[in-house]
Design a protein around this motif. Structure first.
Motif, mmCIF file in Angstrom:
data_model
loop_
_atom_site.group_PDB
_atom_site.id
_atom_site.type_symbol
_atom_site.label_atom_id
_atom_site.label_comp_id
_atom_site.label_asym_id
_atom_site.label_seq_id
_atom_site.Cartn_x
_atom_site.Cartn_y
_atom_site.Cartn_z
ATOM 1 N N LEU A 22 13.776 18.312 12.175
ATOM 2 C CA LEU A 22 12.954 17.251 11.616
ATOM 3 C C LEU A 22 11.826 17.876 10.813
ATOM 4 O O LEU A 22 11.141 18.774 11.311
ATOM 5 C CB LEU A 22 12.343 16.399 12.734
ATOM 6 N N LEU A 29 15.287 13.917 8.843
ATOM 7 C CA LEU A 29 16.317 14.583 9.628
ATOM 8 C C LEU A 29 17.201 15.407 8.696
ATOM 9 O O LEU A 29 17.609 14.927 7.635
ATOM 10 C CB LEU A 29 17.162 13.525 10.345
ATOM 11 N N SER A 68 22.264 14.708 16.522
ATOM 12 C CA SER A 68 21.375 13.805 15.789
ATOM 13 C C SER A 68 20.800 12.735 16.716
ATOM 14 O O SER A 68 19.604 12.432 16.651
ATOM 15 C CB SER A 68 22.112 13.144 14.623
ATOM 16 N N GLN A 69 21.633 12.171 17.582
ATOM 17 C CA GLN A 69 21.141 11.171 18.535
ATOM 18 C C GLN A 69 20.040 11.764 19.407
ATOM 19 O O GLN A 69 19.017 11.124 19.651
ATOM 20 C CB GLN A 69 22.282 10.653 19.410
ATOM 21 N N ILE A 94 16.771 12.429 17.341
ATOM 22 C CA ILE A 94 16.123 11.159 17.000
ATOM 23 C C ILE A 94 15.369 10.632 18.225
ATOM 24 O O ILE A 94 14.216 10.215 18.120
ATOM 25 C CB ILE A 94 17.155 10.138 16.468
ATOM 26 N N GLU A 95 16.011 10.664 19.378
ATOM 27 C CA GLU A 95 15.343 10.229 20.605
ATOM 28 C C GLU A 95 14.095 11.072 20.865
ATOM 29 O O GLU A 95 13.026 10.548 21.194
ATOM 30 C CB GLU A 95 16.299 10.323 21.795
ATOM 31 N N ILE A 118 12.442 7.677 11.117
ATOM 32 C CA ILE A 118 13.193 8.911 10.859
ATOM 33 C C ILE A 118 14.221 8.571 9.789
ATOM 34 O O ILE A 118 14.957 7.592 9.905
ATOM 35 C CB ILE A 118 13.864 9.456 12.133
ATOM 36 N N TYR A 119 14.220 9.363 8.732
ATOM 37 C CA TYR A 119 15.117 9.102 7.615
ATOM 38 C C TYR A 119 15.928 10.353 7.292
ATOM 39 O O TYR A 119 15.618 11.460 7.734
ATOM 40 C CB TYR A 119 14.336 8.615 6.390
ATOM 41 N N MET A 155 21.263 4.600 11.955
ATOM 42 C CA MET A 155 20.442 4.539 10.751
ATOM 43 C C MET A 155 20.995 3.474 9.809
ATOM 44 O O MET A 155 22.201 3.253 9.754
ATOM 45 C CB MET A 155 20.416 5.894 10.046
ATOM 46 N N ARG A 212 11.489 3.108 14.807
ATOM 47 C CA ARG A 212 11.239 3.189 16.246
ATOM 48 C C ARG A 212 11.718 1.913 16.955
ATOM 49 O O ARG A 212 12.419 1.974 17.955
ATOM 50 C CB ARG A 212 9.745 3.422 16.464
ATOM 51 N N PHE A 240 15.467 1.709 17.176
ATOM 52 C CA PHE A 240 15.983 2.660 18.163
ATOM 53 C C PHE A 240 15.873 2.079 19.563
ATOM 54 O O PHE A 240 16.838 2.085 20.331
ATOM 55 C CB PHE A 240 15.204 3.979 18.070
#
Length: 185
Positions: free
Chosen positions: A85, A96, A114-115, A118-119, A130-131, A150, A176, A179
């Motif tokens: 990140l 990301l 990635s999961q 992101i978490e 997060i992009y 996403m 957020r 998610f």
């Protein structure tokens, strides 16, 4: 920022890179197929590039600019790629980025990593957004973005130059609230 934490998933360990990983990084990211799918990996991948890249990670983490992980298979301890990140603290967002070595494509490793990151970004870094961006031609990458929740935000026309040629970039992001909503369902 302290010590960079290790993240574990069902099949993977995300850990800081070590200089001893440089030969493996050069081997995997030096594949022309990996370079074709990324904007920042050169081809040919010259000696010393991996060491130079890895040596920036600790400073970037400590300064809050970015966090970069080696993607490692739990069972074999093989480094198979990278994920990270790039952080914008003011706007509580991060980009990301990732790559996976060709022998490990189409196994769900990138989606799993990635999961997890992101978490981590939402829970530990208190990010709001997060992009990620991928070349329009990199179907595998934007499919990963879709699989992790996403949302497609549009195509940025000729947004980057790859090997002297303008390329379109597909943009995806997760917020957020999205998610946590997905986690509650």
């Amino acid at each position: 920022m302290g010590k960079q934490p290790i993240i574990e998933t069902e099949r993977l360990i995300l850990r800081p890179f070590e200089l001893s990983d440089s030969k493996r990084v050069q081997e995997l990211s030096g594949d022309s197929k990996v370079a074709e799918t990324t904007l920042n990996i050169p081809h040919p991948y010259e000696d010393g590039i991996a060491e130079s890249w890895i040596s920036t990670h600790k400073h970037n983490f400590n300064s809050g600019k970015s966090i970069t992980y080696a993607i490692v298979i739990k069972d074999t301890k093989e480094v198979i790629g990278a994920i990270g990140l790039t952080i914008n603290k003011i706007h509580r967002k991060a980009e990301l980025g990732y790559w996976i070595g060709v022998p490990y494509w189409k196994n769900g490793y990138c989606t799993e990593a990635s999961q997890a990151i992101i978490e981590f970004g939402f829970k530990e870094l208190n990010l709001n957004r997060i992009y990620a961006r991928a070349m329009d031609s990199n179907i595998g990458s934007w499919r990963v973005m879709e699989k992790v929740g996403m949302k497609y935000e549009g195509t940025r026309r000729q947004d980057a130059i790859k090997n002297g040629v303008p390329v379109d970039l597909k943009s995806y992001a997760i917020l957020r609230e999205e998610f946590y909503r997905c986690r509650a369902d």
